[in-house]
Design an enzyme around this catalytic site. Sequence first.
Site, PDB file in Angstrom:
ATOM      1  CG  ASN A 285     -51.347 -37.679  -7.456  1.00 51.06           C
ATOM      2  OD1 ASN A 285     -52.114 -37.856  -8.420  1.00 51.06           O
ATOM      3  ND2 ASN A 285     -50.871 -38.608  -6.411  1.00 51.06           N
TER       4      ASN A 285
ATOM      5  CG  ASP B   1     -54.001 -44.013 -10.180  1.00 49.62           C
ATOM      6  OD1 ASP B   1     -52.938 -43.691  -9.568  1.00 49.62           O
ATOM      7  OD2 ASP B   1     -55.062 -44.659  -9.640  1.00 49.62           O
TER       8      ASP B   1
ATOM      9  CD  GLU C 186     -43.326 -39.894  -6.646  1.00 49.47           C
ATOM     10  OE1 GLU C 186     -42.650 -38.760  -6.081  1.00 49.47           O
ATOM     11  OE2 GLU C 186     -44.029 -40.618  -6.311  1.00 49.47           O
TER      12      GLU C 186
ATOM     13  CG  ASP D  30     -38.868 -39.114  -9.097  1.00 51.28           C
ATOM     14  OD1 ASP D  30     -39.305 -39.992  -8.229  1.00 51.28           O
ATOM     15  OD2 ASP D  30     -39.487 -38.070  -8.940  1.00 51.28           O
ATOM     16  CB  ILE D  31     -43.373 -38.188 -12.578  1.00 60.32           C
ATOM     17  CG1 ILE D  31     -43.416 -39.556 -13.305  1.00 60.32           C
ATOM     18  CG2 ILE D  31     -44.043 -37.443 -13.039  1.00 60.32           C
ATOM     19  CD1 ILE D  31     -44.708 -40.210 -13.148  1.00 60.32           C
TER      20      ILE D  31
END
Length: 357
Positions: free
Chosen positions: A235, A244, A270, A227-228
């Site tokens: 974002n 993106d 994500e 997971d980011i």
Amino acid sequence: MRGLMYGEDMQRAAENAHAAVASMAKYALPPIPVHYTVWYEYHIARNGALVSAVDALIDKGEVAPQAVQDIYAKHFTTERRNNQQEMAERLERAIDQVRKLLGSAESNTRAYGDSLERFSDELGDAAGQGEVAGGLEQTSTDITSLIGSILEETRDMQQRNSALESKLAETNAEVAQLRESFEQVRREAMTDMLTGLANRKSFADALHRMTAMARDGGTPLSLLMLDIDHFKRFNDIHGHQTGDTVLQLVGRMLADNTKGQDIAARYGGEEFAVLLPMTGLEQAEGLAETIRRSIAGRKLVKRSSGEDIGRIGISVGVAQFNPGESLEEFVLRADKALYVAKSAGRGRVVADRRHQS
């Protein structure tokens, strides 16, 4: 151009194409085919449900890449199935044509063989009659006539075979084209459009296949759930287009660090997943750390302004498949390990060590 497929004239198609591009620019959407397709369909207003879905996003101020891609997935799945059905029908017709052509070739060959056998019998009869009657001149005339008939039948056979070869070549070309189209549709159906990795469906198929292989063969299988870190905040600050770009970068890093039968997939939003067949927990944990460091080592810079926007952090959960557990339990253990990694401060790898050898 898609507009021409719907019977629009060139001017109208150009206007819709321009409007689609303008909408992508207005909402800062990356210029990828999925986004263009949704906005083009929106402006030609052919699909009322799609128009309503896009209007709802606009009203809520939620026109983001993932939301537009979700609309594409929902409203173009049927069209994709229809395309697959059409290709299947075309392939069936082509195969049927091949069967008919082969049957015709077999029939022609059998008829030609029957003709040769008949000519042989007639030739023997003519020679026998010549010996009895002493009519060498008549026998010669009969033989010449038979040889002429054989040559004429042979020429007819050659022409029929030439026509069959031409038709077979055309049919083979169509089958090859259909095979290529099938492969392209299959790839699109199993690929995440933004990152180029396997999509959720492809991951699920691979998970079923690889866990079965691990059970049957007694070989290890490990799973990474990634997971980011702070992706939503990233974002919100830098915009969806930059978000993106981050997703695409993580996708490339996962692709670069996996090989062979490994499957790297975008699991959703994500979150990513990597299936590692023939890989035990320790080895999978080491690979996860390598991936984490590789991604963390990449500095992001906005191309438009040269602004340094920091580095990407990821958290990773690792689990090894236990042949006695369900697929859901396997994924859940990796997901819980990911949750632990995030709860412990993010930017780290946590392995679930409850696997029983």
